[in-house]
Design a protein around this motif. Structure first.
Motif, mmCIF file in Angstrom:
data_model
loop_
_atom_site.group_PDB
_atom_site.id
_atom_site.type_symbol
_atom_site.label_atom_id
_atom_site.label_comp_id
_atom_site.label_asym_id
_atom_site.label_seq_id
_atom_site.Cartn_x
_atom_site.Cartn_y
_atom_site.Cartn_z
ATOM 1 N N GLN A 201 1.941 13.744 1.515
ATOM 2 C CA GLN A 201 0.558 13.583 2.474
ATOM 3 C C GLN A 201 -0.148 12.419 2.161
ATOM 4 N N ALA A 202 -0.276 11.998 1.006
ATOM 5 C CA ALA A 202 -1.208 10.740 0.811
ATOM 6 C C ALA A 202 -0.393 9.614 1.301
ATOM 7 N N PHE A 203 1.075 9.431 1.184
ATOM 8 C CA PHE A 203 1.831 8.334 1.657
ATOM 9 C C PHE A 203 1.575 8.306 3.484
ATOM 10 N N PHE A 204 1.787 9.316 4.100
ATOM 11 C CA PHE A 204 1.709 9.272 5.190
ATOM 12 C C PHE A 204 0.382 8.971 5.597
ATOM 13 N N SER A 205 -0.706 9.602 5.183
ATOM 14 C CA SER A 205 -2.085 9.630 5.469
ATOM 15 C C SER A 205 -2.660 8.032 5.551
ATOM 16 N N LEU A 206 -1.933 7.359 4.355
ATOM 17 C CA LEU A 206 -2.479 5.948 4.291
ATOM 18 C C LEU A 206 -1.674 4.792 5.046
ATOM 19 N N SER A 207 -0.837 5.517 5.961
ATOM 20 C CA SER A 207 0.121 4.705 6.790
ATOM 21 C C SER A 207 1.077 3.686 5.941
ATOM 22 N N LEU A 208 1.510 4.162 4.968
ATOM 23 C CA LEU A 208 2.469 3.340 4.304
ATOM 24 C C LEU A 208 4.087 3.529 4.539
ATOM 25 N N GLY A 209 4.737 2.559 3.957
ATOM 26 C CA GLY A 209 6.130 2.508 3.875
ATOM 27 C C GLY A 209 7.008 2.173 5.287
ATOM 28 N N MET A 210 6.363 1.876 6.500
ATOM 29 C CA MET A 210 6.978 1.430 7.353
ATOM 30 C C MET A 210 6.347 0.156 8.092
ATOM 31 N N GLY A 211 5.699 -0.606 7.303
ATOM 32 C CA GLY A 211 5.278 -2.075 7.601
ATOM 33 C C GLY A 211 4.092 -2.152 8.471
ATOM 34 N N ALA A 212 3.312 -0.805 8.710
ATOM 35 C CA ALA A 212 2.342 -0.763 9.570
ATOM 36 C C ALA A 212 1.174 -2.044 8.813
ATOM 37 N N LEU A 213 1.147 -1.841 7.642
ATOM 38 C CA LEU A 213 0.180 -2.801 6.865
ATOM 39 C C LEU A 213 0.450 -4.048 6.601
ATOM 40 N N ILE A 214 2.096 -4.427 6.757
ATOM 41 C CA ILE A 214 2.677 -5.871 6.553
ATOM 42 C C ILE A 214 2.354 -6.593 7.828
ATOM 43 N N THR A 215 2.175 -5.780 9.101
ATOM 44 C CA THR A 215 2.118 -6.169 10.391
ATOM 45 C C THR A 215 0.436 -6.458 10.401
ATOM 46 N N TYR A 216 -0.358 -5.478 10.132
ATOM 47 C CA TYR A 216 -1.591 -5.844 10.005
ATOM 48 C C TYR A 216 -2.210 -6.909 9.131
ATOM 49 N N GLY A 217 -1.358 -6.904 7.839
ATOM 50 C CA GLY A 217 -1.616 -7.830 6.701
ATOM 51 C C GLY A 217 -1.426 -9.377 7.399
ATOM 52 N N SER A 218 -0.526 -9.354 8.361
ATOM 53 C CA SER A 218 -0.225 -10.535 8.796
ATOM 54 C C SER A 218 -1.090 -11.401 9.808
ATOM 55 N N TYR A 219 -2.550 -10.432 10.071
ATOM 56 C CA TYR A 219 -3.294 -10.978 10.745
ATOM 57 C C TYR A 219 -4.716 -11.178 10.057
ATOM 58 N N VAL A 220 -4.489 -11.026 8.737
ATOM 59 C CA VAL A 220 -5.846 -11.148 8.037
ATOM 60 C C VAL A 220 -6.112 -12.563 7.584
ATOM 61 N N GLY A 221 -7.336 -13.165 7.451
ATOM 62 C CA GLY A 221 -7.662 -14.369 6.921
ATOM 63 C C GLY A 221 -7.360 -14.491 5.396
ATOM 64 N N LYS A 222 -7.016 -15.919 5.173
ATOM 65 C CA LYS A 222 -6.778 -16.254 3.935
ATOM 66 C C LYS A 222 -7.636 -16.208 2.864
ATOM 67 N N ASN A 223 -8.960 -16.017 3.002
ATOM 68 C CA ASN A 223 -10.206 -15.937 2.395
ATOM 69 C C ASN A 223 -10.408 -14.658 2.068
ATOM 70 N N ASP A 224 -9.867 -13.600 2.768
ATOM 71 C CA ASP A 224 -10.150 -12.096 2.532
ATOM 72 C C ASP A 224 -9.675 -11.585 1.288
ATOM 73 N N ASN A 225 -10.286 -10.839 0.486
ATOM 74 C CA ASN A 225 -9.870 -10.086 -0.547
ATOM 75 C C ASN A 225 -9.057 -9.076 -0.446
ATOM 76 N N ILE A 226 -7.763 -9.216 -0.629
ATOM 77 C CA ILE A 226 -6.799 -7.962 -0.414
ATOM 78 C C ILE A 226 -7.165 -6.770 -1.457
ATOM 79 N N VAL A 227 -7.704 -7.102 -2.604
ATOM 80 C CA VAL A 227 -7.731 -5.906 -3.458
ATOM 81 C C VAL A 227 -8.982 -5.058 -2.917
ATOM 82 N N SER A 228 -9.997 -5.769 -2.535
ATOM 83 C CA SER A 228 -11.307 -4.818 -2.254
ATOM 84 C C SER A 228 -10.980 -4.525 -0.761
#
Ligand code: PHE
Length: 462
Positions: A214-241
């Motif tokens: 449930q945690a995994f699905f709920s956080l949209s992980l494991g299928m590259g949704a966040l790889i895709t969104y991550g590709s639109y993130v600015g270089k100066n943004d803090n990934i951890v926070s």
């Protein structure tokens, strides 16, 4: 190459990614898993896995995306490991499959918004009659898919980010309103107790296992949704926070969804908490009956608000699911965003038809498959859930993290995370990731994957 677009700010990214995470999984899935998993004990285990297991995966996906600046498949090529792009392809396939049934459920919620809004509480008395009416519910689903494609076609900052920035706050506002209302109902406290006071005798292997999934699905992980969104993130943004805030938002909203639903259940069951058996009926049958028992204009407004809220939550998730194959088509096949969005939405809608008709209308798809050792048959929609959510996501997540730690290498992940996160080098997170990414997370995810296949498809009993 034409510009791919990007989020306008860190807040824009967080809103979009939190919007992806917050969806049917939080408001529909989470409460029923809590109901089935014995209440507060499930909540505790769930929270534990969100941070221990999911947070590292989220950071990794975003880092891969930002470093490569590409879609879920192209990212592996751009990092110089073309052989591994099959992982991204599993992700694109998962996205298509998940969206195909997710949209059907979102269509039901959309339909319920109108039904309850117009005072037709009886719709919940015969849920199968509602879902069997495929021409009506199919139209609701189609409208939902059109809304999704429209937002995706408008691009990252002009579509996805803008929609999330409106929908997410509206959603939070609506849930809080309903929480306050539900807390004042008679017997509300018995529901809250079930939800918040852990009964450790209910702890079991199944609870752990379901909470992880449930945690995994709920956080949209494991299928590259966040790889895709991550590709639109600015270089100066803090990934951890950013990842921390996305996780907190998702967990927080699931948590308050429970604060809204369990008091309602305490109320309808006169404090006995019967009917907290879990299952999809919780939202589509039990809750509307509660609104019906409140009745009148109040009942209609509450009911319509609840399902509208479910639609808003679903919409920012369907958008992220569609974006995965769309950005793949745009980057790799040079389609325009508009064309890719409408084309993909059409394909996914068609793939979803068996899920649509497999809830009473078509006998074939309603009794689609009988797993080994199973007593009953599984319908097409649940089959896709078992395949995509329960199996492909943990498998995909395991491969993504394994790839990042062992093939792309931990130094490179660290280097990418450090950009925009000056304190990372000396942080506890860095130390934790050096154990979690190479060992802990892949092992846990491989275990969920293998167990799911054995338990679900082969009826193995642990
Ligand atoms: N996280 C979404 C939810 O909880 C579903 C989702 C899964 C969205 C995977 C995108 C990718 O409903």
């Amino acid at each position: 190459m034409a510009s791919r677009g990007g989020f306008s700010s860190k807040a824009g990214f967080i809103a979009a990614a939190a919007g992806s995470a917050v969806g049917l999984g939080n408001i529909w899935g989470f409460p029923y898993e809590v109901g089935a998993g014995g209440g507060a004990i499930f909540v505790l285990v769930y929270l534990f896995f969100c941070f221990v297991l999911c947070f590292p995966v989220m950071i990794t996906e975003i880092a891969i995306g930002r470093k490569s600046g590409r879609n879920a498949v192209g990212a592996f090529n751009a990092l110089g490991h073309k052989k591994w792009n099959f992982v991204g392809k599993i992700g694109v396939l998962s996205g298509i499959l998940i969206l195909s049934f997710y949209n059907v459920i979102a269509g039901w919620a959309f339909g319920y918004t109108f039904q309850l809004g117009s005072g037709n509480f009886a719709v919940a008395d015969n849920f199968t009659a509602f879902t069997s009416n495929v021409f009506e519910v199919g139209t609701y689903g189609m409208l939902f898919m059109i809304a999704t494609a429209f937002i995706v076609s408008k691009g990252i900052s002009g579509g996805i980010e803008k929609a999330a920035k409106i929908l997410l706050p509206t959603l939070i506002f609506m849930i809080l309103g309903l929480v306050i209302y539900s807390l004042f109902l008679p017997n509300a406290m018995s529901g809250l107790k079930f939800y918040l006071l852990p009964d450790f005798s209910k702890f079991s292997f199944n609870v752990v296992f379901n909470a992880m999934g449930q945690a995994f699905f709920s956080l949209s992980l494991g299928m590259g949704a966040l790889i895709t969104y991550g590709s639109y993130v600015g270089k100066n943004d803090n990934i951890v926070s950013s990842a921390a805030l996305i996780t907190l938002a998702d967990v927080g909203i699931a948590f308050i969804a429970g604060m809204m639903i369990f008091p309602f259940i305490g109320y309808i069951s006169n404090g006995e908490l019967t009917g907290v058996g879990g299952g999809p009926e919780l939202i589509f049958v039990t809750l509307p009956q509660i609104f019906g028992s409140i009745g009148g204009v109040t009942g209609s407004i509450l009911g319509a608000s609840f399902f509208a809220l479910l639609c808003f939550a679903a919409l920012t998730s369907t958008v992220s699911l569609l974006e995965v194959p769309v950005s793949y088509l745009v980057d790799e096949y040079k389609l325009t965003r508009t064309k890719a969005a409408w084309l993909m939405a059409g394909i996914v809608y068609v793939i979803g038809i068996p899920s649509l008709v497999g809830n009473g209308y078509s006998e074939y798809f309603t009794e689609f498959i009988q797993y080994f050792n199973a007593e009953t048959k599984t319908n097409f929609l649940s089959f896709v859930v078992n395949l995509a959510n329960d199996s492909f996501l943990p498998l995909g997540g395991c491969l993504i993290v394994f790839f990042a730690a062992h093939i792309w290498k931990k130094e490179n992940i660290d280097a990418e995370i450090s950009i925009g996160a000056p304190n990372y080098e000396k942080s506890f997170v860095k130390k934790y990731l050096s154990i979690a990414l190479p060992y802990l997370v892949p092992i846990l995810l491989a275990t969920i994957f293998i167990m799911t296949v054995l338990v679900t498809f082969f009826g193995v009993d642990f």
